[in-house]
Design an enzyme around this catalytic site. Structure first.
Site, PDB file in Angstrom:
ATOM      1  CD  GLU A  25      47.425  20.921 -13.115  1.00 29.89           C
ATOM      2  OE1 GLU A  25      46.376  21.570 -13.226  1.00 29.89           O
ATOM      3  OE2 GLU A  25      47.474  19.721 -12.803  1.00 29.89           O
ATOM      4  CE  LYS A 159      42.800  14.519 -10.816  1.00 32.17           C
ATOM      5  NZ  LYS A 159      43.777  15.278 -11.572  1.00 32.17           N
TER       6      LYS A 159
HETATM    7  N1  PSU Z   1      46.490  17.202  -9.946  1.00 34.47           N
HETATM    8  C1  PSU Z   1      46.132  17.572  -8.677  1.00 34.47           C
HETATM    9  N2  PSU Z   1      44.945  18.266  -8.547  1.00 34.47           N
HETATM   10  C2  PSU Z   1      44.161  18.608  -9.637  1.00 34.47           C
HETATM   11  C3  PSU Z   1      44.562  18.227 -10.956  1.00 34.47           C
HETATM   12  C4  PSU Z   1      45.744  17.528 -11.035  1.00 34.47           C
HETATM   13  O1  PSU Z   1      46.815  17.260  -7.703  1.00 34.47           O
HETATM   14  O2  PSU Z   1      43.120  19.237  -9.459  1.00 34.47           O
HETATM   15  C5  PSU Z   1      43.690  18.610 -12.170  1.00 34.47           C
HETATM   16  C6  PSU Z   1      44.520  18.594 -13.443  1.00 34.47           C
HETATM   17  O3  PSU Z   1      44.471  19.887 -14.001  1.00 34.47           O
HETATM   18  C7  PSU Z   1      43.857  17.587 -14.340  1.00 34.47           C
HETATM   19  C8  PSU Z   1      42.420  17.685 -13.920  1.00 34.47           C
HETATM   20  O4  PSU Z   1      44.060  17.866 -15.680  1.00 34.47           O
HETATM   21  O5  PSU Z   1      42.568  17.750 -12.481  1.00 34.47           O
HETATM   22  C9  PSU Z   1      41.603  16.520 -14.451  1.00 34.47           C
HETATM   23  O6  PSU Z   1      40.283  16.933 -14.645  1.00 34.47           O
HETATM   24  P1  PSU Z   1      39.255  16.045 -15.547  1.00 34.47           P
HETATM   25  O7  PSU Z   1      39.172  14.722 -14.837  1.00 34.47           O
HETATM   26  O8  PSU Z   1      37.944  16.823 -15.497  1.00 34.47           O
HETATM   27  O9  PSU Z   1      39.831  15.969 -16.932  1.00 34.47           O
END
Ligand code: PSU
Ligand code: MN
Length: 303
Positions: A25, A159
């Site tokens: 990604e 996360k």
């Molecule tokens: N993994 C990481 N760092 C990130 C992400 C994933 O180590 O920044 C990103 C991914 O793209 C994931 C996003 O889809 O964070 C989630 O964002 P949200 O909680 O706004 O959906």
């Protein structure tokens, strides 16, 4: 196929020849990691996939065009520009319409990769149910898309700024197998283990590949999460990181950070509170996940 896909020749050859492929990604490049660490991690992840004998396809949007297999220049654009959109399912079509540069999240990367037949994807940590979601309903569309496509996803869990218990339960609701490579528990992104017991602990890559074949035959309909914990030498103590998470969430509330800005804000706050210890852990786990994804994809292509 959607005419706006621009597939790198290396990737399209790999698709045509049935070579093992791993999608990567781009939101972690534009919004997850600071410059210049972001470029290093993007390149090291590609190298890790290639070392394992698979082909990497980093996905992102340049001038409104969906690119499958970003080149150095395009990675550079996403890593250095300040006006990159972070696109999930609700806003990807708008960035295409407005011909903008945009970075794809877990949700949109899985969606795009699925459309061209890529079945492995590596990231750092998936999005999930945010703390306080009972009030503001902030649940990442990553979960929505994981429930829609059969993608084999290698991550270090969700996360840990999230409500991990609710996230873990939601995955079950969506029918997503939660398996791990050499662990009995879902990892906590920056720390090694949460209290949530995985559906199965696989100790070999061969066993994972054989298991994924069963899901192919059975025509399983959602993604599969394959958890891989952060490398031990970079892991952070659970109690220490939880304190930083709490401080960051308090600050986000004070500053009224909402919506898609929440995750990048918290990650960057935690990086500064930890004097970049969390950044080092994040970088290491992303590359390590790309490597494992490459190895599993390669093995899967042989069984
Ligand atoms: N993994 C990481 N760092 C990130 C992400 C994933 O180590 O920044 C990103 C991914 O793209 C994931 C996003 O889809 O964070 C989630 O964002 P949200 O909680 O706004 O959906
Ligand atoms: Mn959100």
């Amino acid at each position: 196929m959607f005419s706006k896909f621009k597939i790198d020749p290396k990737v399209s050859n790999a698709i045509n020849e049935g070579k093992p492929l791993v999608a990567l990604e781009s939101t972690l490049i534009s919004h997850g990691l600071p410059y210049p660490e972001n470029i290093k991690v993007a390149n090291d992840s590609i190298k890790a996939v290639e070392e394992s004998g698979s082909v990497a396809a980093t996905i992102g949007i340049i001038n409104g065009e969906i690119k499958i297999g970003l080149n150095d220049e395009e990675i550079n654009i996403l890593a250095t520009s300040t006006n990159i959109d972070k696109v999930s399912l609700h806003n990807i079509s708008l960035s295409i319409y407005e011909k903008k540069h945009a970075a794809t999240t877990v949700a949109t990367t899985i969606s795009i990769a699925s459309k061209v037949g890529i079945n492995f994807f590596a990231t750092g940590g998936i999005g999930g149910v945010h703390l306080g979601a009972e009030k503001n309903s902030d649940v990442s569309a990553d979960l929505t898309q994981l429930s829609r496509n059969k993608m084999f996803v290698i991550s270090s869990g969700a996360k840990s700024i999230l409500d991990l218990e609710k996230t873990f339960e939601k995955l079950e609701t969506f029918g997503i197998p939660r398996i791990a490579y050499n662990s009995d528990f879902m990892p906590g992104f920056w720390y090694e283990e949460t209290d949530f017991k995985v559906d199965k602990n696989f100790i070999s890559i061969n066993d994972i590949a054989n298991y994924l074949k069963i899901l192919e035959d059975y025509e399983h309909q959602s993604s599969v999460l394959i958890f891989n914990k952060v490398p031990k030498e970079k892991a952070i103590d659970k109690n220490i990181i939880q304190n930083w998470i709490k401080l960051s969430i308090d600050k986000a509330k004070q500053l009224n950070v909402t919506g898609k800005d929440v995750t990048p804000f918290l990650i960057s706050e935690i990086n500064s509170l930890s004097k970049n210890k969390s950044l080092e852990a994040n970088s290491a786990l992303i590359v390590n996940n790309a490597l494992l994804a490459g190895k599993i994809a390669k093995k899967f292509s042989l069984v």
